[in-house]
Design a protein around this motif. Structure first.
Motif, PDB file in Angstrom:
ATOM      1  N   MET A   1       6.670   3.092  -6.025  1.00  0.00           N
ATOM      2  CA  MET A   1       5.227   2.993  -5.807  1.00  0.00           C
ATOM      3  C   MET A   1       4.563   2.323  -6.999  1.00  0.00           C
ATOM      4  O   MET A   1       4.807   2.681  -8.138  1.00  0.00           O
ATOM      5  N   SER A   2       3.702   1.326  -6.742  1.00  0.00           N
ATOM      6  CA  SER A   2       2.947   0.702  -7.815  1.00  0.00           C
ATOM      7  C   SER A   2       1.886   1.649  -8.316  1.00  0.00           C
ATOM      8  O   SER A   2       1.118   2.223  -7.547  1.00  0.00           O
ATOM      9  N   GLU A   3       1.831   1.828  -9.647  1.00  0.00           N
ATOM     10  CA  GLU A   3       0.806   2.718 -10.207  1.00  0.00           C
ATOM     11  C   GLU A   3      -0.586   2.210  -9.885  1.00  0.00           C
ATOM     12  O   GLU A   3      -1.503   2.982  -9.607  1.00  0.00           O
ATOM     13  N   ALA A   4      -0.763   0.878  -9.894  1.00  0.00           N
ATOM     14  CA  ALA A   4      -2.080   0.308  -9.616  1.00  0.00           C
ATOM     15  C   ALA A   4      -2.515   0.586  -8.183  1.00  0.00           C
ATOM     16  O   ALA A   4      -3.688   0.812  -7.906  1.00  0.00           O
ATOM     17  N   ASP A   5      -1.564   0.552  -7.244  1.00  0.00           N
ATOM     18  CA  ASP A   5      -1.905   0.760  -5.844  1.00  0.00           C
ATOM     19  C   ASP A   5      -2.072   2.235  -5.496  1.00  0.00           C
ATOM     20  O   ASP A   5      -2.591   2.563  -4.426  1.00  0.00           O
ATOM     21  N   GLY A   6      -1.637   3.134  -6.374  1.00  0.00           N
ATOM     22  CA  GLY A   6      -1.779   4.544  -6.097  1.00  0.00           C
ATOM     23  C   GLY A   6      -1.025   4.937  -4.840  1.00  0.00           C
ATOM     24  O   GLY A   6       0.092   4.481  -4.593  1.00  0.00           O
ATOM     25  N   TYR A   7      -1.654   5.765  -3.998  1.00  0.00           N
ATOM     26  CA  TYR A   7      -0.979   6.231  -2.790  1.00  0.00           C
ATOM     27  C   TYR A   7      -1.011   5.201  -1.670  1.00  0.00           C
ATOM     28  O   TYR A   7      -0.267   5.306  -0.706  1.00  0.00           O
ATOM     29  N   PHE A   8      -1.859   4.178  -1.805  1.00  0.00           N
ATOM     30  CA  PHE A   8      -1.942   3.156  -0.760  1.00  0.00           C
ATOM     31  C   PHE A   8      -1.088   1.962  -1.168  1.00  0.00           C
ATOM     32  O   PHE A   8      -1.573   0.862  -1.404  1.00  0.00           O
ATOM     33  N   ASN A   9       0.226   2.222  -1.247  1.00  0.00           N
ATOM     34  CA  ASN A   9       1.179   1.223  -1.704  1.00  0.00           C
ATOM     35  C   ASN A   9       1.642   0.361  -0.524  1.00  0.00           C
ATOM     36  O   ASN A   9       1.105   0.439   0.587  1.00  0.00           O
ATOM     37  N   GLU A  10       2.660  -0.459  -0.757  1.00  0.00           N
ATOM     38  CA  GLU A  10       3.128  -1.383   0.267  1.00  0.00           C
ATOM     39  C   GLU A  10       3.599  -0.656   1.525  1.00  0.00           C
ATOM     40  O   GLU A  10       3.332  -1.102   2.653  1.00  0.00           O
ATOM     41  N   ALA A  11       4.294   0.472   1.349  1.00  0.00           N
ATOM     42  CA  ALA A  11       4.800   1.210   2.511  1.00  0.00           C
ATOM     43  C   ALA A  11       3.660   1.716   3.386  1.00  0.00           C
ATOM     44  O   ALA A  11       3.755   1.702   4.627  1.00  0.00           O
ATOM     45  N   VAL A  12       2.584   2.167   2.780  1.00  0.00           N
ATOM     46  CA  VAL A  12       1.434   2.647   3.546  1.00  0.00           C
ATOM     47  C   VAL A  12       0.668   1.479   4.159  1.00  0.00           C
ATOM     48  O   VAL A  12       0.287   1.501   5.328  1.00  0.00           O
ATOM     49  N   ALA A  13       0.443   0.429   3.352  1.00  0.00           N
ATOM     50  CA  ALA A  13      -0.330  -0.716   3.824  1.00  0.00           C
ATOM     51  C   ALA A  13       0.332  -1.400   5.012  1.00  0.00           C
ATOM     52  O   ALA A  13      -0.352  -1.910   5.902  1.00  0.00           O
ATOM     53  N   ALA A  14       1.657  -1.408   5.040  1.00  0.00           N
ATOM     54  CA  ALA A  14       2.392  -2.134   6.073  1.00  0.00           C
ATOM     55  C   ALA A  14       2.068  -1.636   7.475  1.00  0.00           C
ATOM     56  O   ALA A  14       2.068  -2.423   8.431  1.00  0.00           O
ATOM     57  N   ASP A  15       1.813  -0.326   7.630  1.00  0.00           N
ATOM     58  CA  ASP A  15       1.518   0.184   8.980  1.00  0.00           C
ATOM     59  C   ASP A  15       0.171   0.897   9.051  1.00  0.00           C
ATOM     60  O   ASP A  15      -0.093   1.644   9.991  1.00  0.00           O
ATOM     61  N   TYR A  16      -0.702   0.655   8.063  1.00  0.00           N
ATOM     62  CA  TYR A  16      -1.994   1.357   8.045  1.00  0.00           C
ATOM     63  C   TYR A  16      -2.811   1.069   9.297  1.00  0.00           C
ATOM     64  O   TYR A  16      -3.328   1.991   9.938  1.00  0.00           O
ATOM     65  N   ASP A  17      -2.944  -0.204   9.658  1.00  0.00           N
ATOM     66  CA  ASP A  17      -3.770  -0.537  10.819  1.00  0.00           C
ATOM     67  C   ASP A  17      -3.205   0.061  12.100  1.00  0.00           C
ATOM     68  O   ASP A  17      -3.953   0.463  12.993  1.00  0.00           O
ATOM     69  N   THR A  18      -1.873   0.149  12.201  1.00  0.00           N
ATOM     70  CA  THR A  18      -1.242   0.724  13.390  1.00  0.00           C
ATOM     71  C   THR A  18      -1.395   2.240  13.410  1.00  0.00           C
ATOM     72  O   THR A  18      -1.750   2.825  14.448  1.00  0.00           O
ATOM     73  N   SER A  19      -1.144   2.888  12.275  1.00  0.00           N
ATOM     74  CA  SER A  19      -1.217   4.349  12.244  1.00  0.00           C
ATOM     75  C   SER A  19      -2.651   4.854  12.402  1.00  0.00           C
ATOM     76  O   SER A  19      -2.865   5.988  12.820  1.00  0.00           O
TER      77      SER A  19
END
Length: 246
Positions: A1-19
């Motif tokens: 997890m990127s510290e800058a991205d916090g909890y909204f990292n690449e794994a979360v962003a990838a399916d955020y709009d779908t979830s």
């Protein structure tokens, strides 16, 4: 997890709009943008926690100049890749403290984003930051849920909010600290995946006090974007605070 991205990292962003697909439906986005565009008038709008642009992009399409602040490179890269993404000027940073140039007629936080700030001090700083960006007479808008503590019998700390064949989700509360953690268990190819996210829940009256500390005053509070009345049974609210004109 990127510290800058916090909890909204690449794994979360990838399916955020779908979830969160239900939040992208026209019947949800339309009334939200209608009210925000009305409050912005001929001025500029600033979204705190702009994310993937669920609201910022349709608001910009209405002709409202929109800027956004967000800590997540992963989320905002999705915004920039969408049609019209270049119209939203995004600054990477903590929306409780990051400043952008100019004055705004409207600053707003939607979809419980104020709870992403997990201390009272950070939430107070967010109000001060919003007030600092507002032109006189401008509006600060927050959409957030009312804490679900009435659903907790003595000794219980968890409240489920989604149960289906592939996904289980529940919140756990710490009433001593106003801590709220959302937990998600999702079946992916028959294997469970677990995620959790920390928040801080906040009461409407507490938000009003934060607004007063920032020099703002409550103008409206509704149950939702269609301006239905806020009552003791309401499970969320849309609140509008105003910066005095003088």
């Amino acid at each position: 997890m990127s510290e800058a991205d916090g909890y909204f990292n690449e794994a979360v962003a990838a399916d955020y709009d779908t979830s969160s697909a239900e939040m992208f439906q026209p019947e949800v986005v339309g009334p939200t943008v209608d009210l925000l565009a009305e409050l912005a008038g001929d001025g500029r709008a600033l979204e705190l926690g702009v994310g993937t642009g669920r609201i910022a992009l349709p608001l910009a399409r209405r002709g409202v100049p929109v800027c956004g602040i967000d800590m997540s490179h992963a989320m905002t890269s999705r915004l920039r890749a969408k049609p019209g993404g270049e119209a939203v000027d995004v600054t990477i940073g903590d929306f409780a403290t990051t400043r952008v140039p100019g004055a705004f007629a409207l600053v707003y936080l939607v979809f419980n984003t104020i709870n992403n700030l997990t201390t009272q001090d950070a939430q107070v700083e967010c109000f001060r930051n919003a007030a600092a960006h507002l032109a006189p007479g401008g509006s600060f808008v927050i959409e957030v849920g009312v804490p679900e503590l009435r659903l907790l019998p003595p000794g219980q700390t968890a409240v489920p909010f989604q149960i289906d064949a592939t996904r289980w989700a529940f919140d756990t509360y710490d009433v001593a600290t106003q801590g709220l953690t959302s937990h998600y268990v999702t079946l992916v190819d028959g294997r469970p995946q677990y995620r959790s996210y920390p928040f801080r829940y906040v009461w409407p009256s507490e938000l009003d006090l934060m607004a007063r500390l920032a020099g703002l005053r409550l103008r409206h509070r509704w149950e939702g974007w269609t301006r239905s009345p806020f009552t003791h049974e309401s499970r969320q609210h849309v609140s509008v605070w105003e910066k005095p004109a003088s």
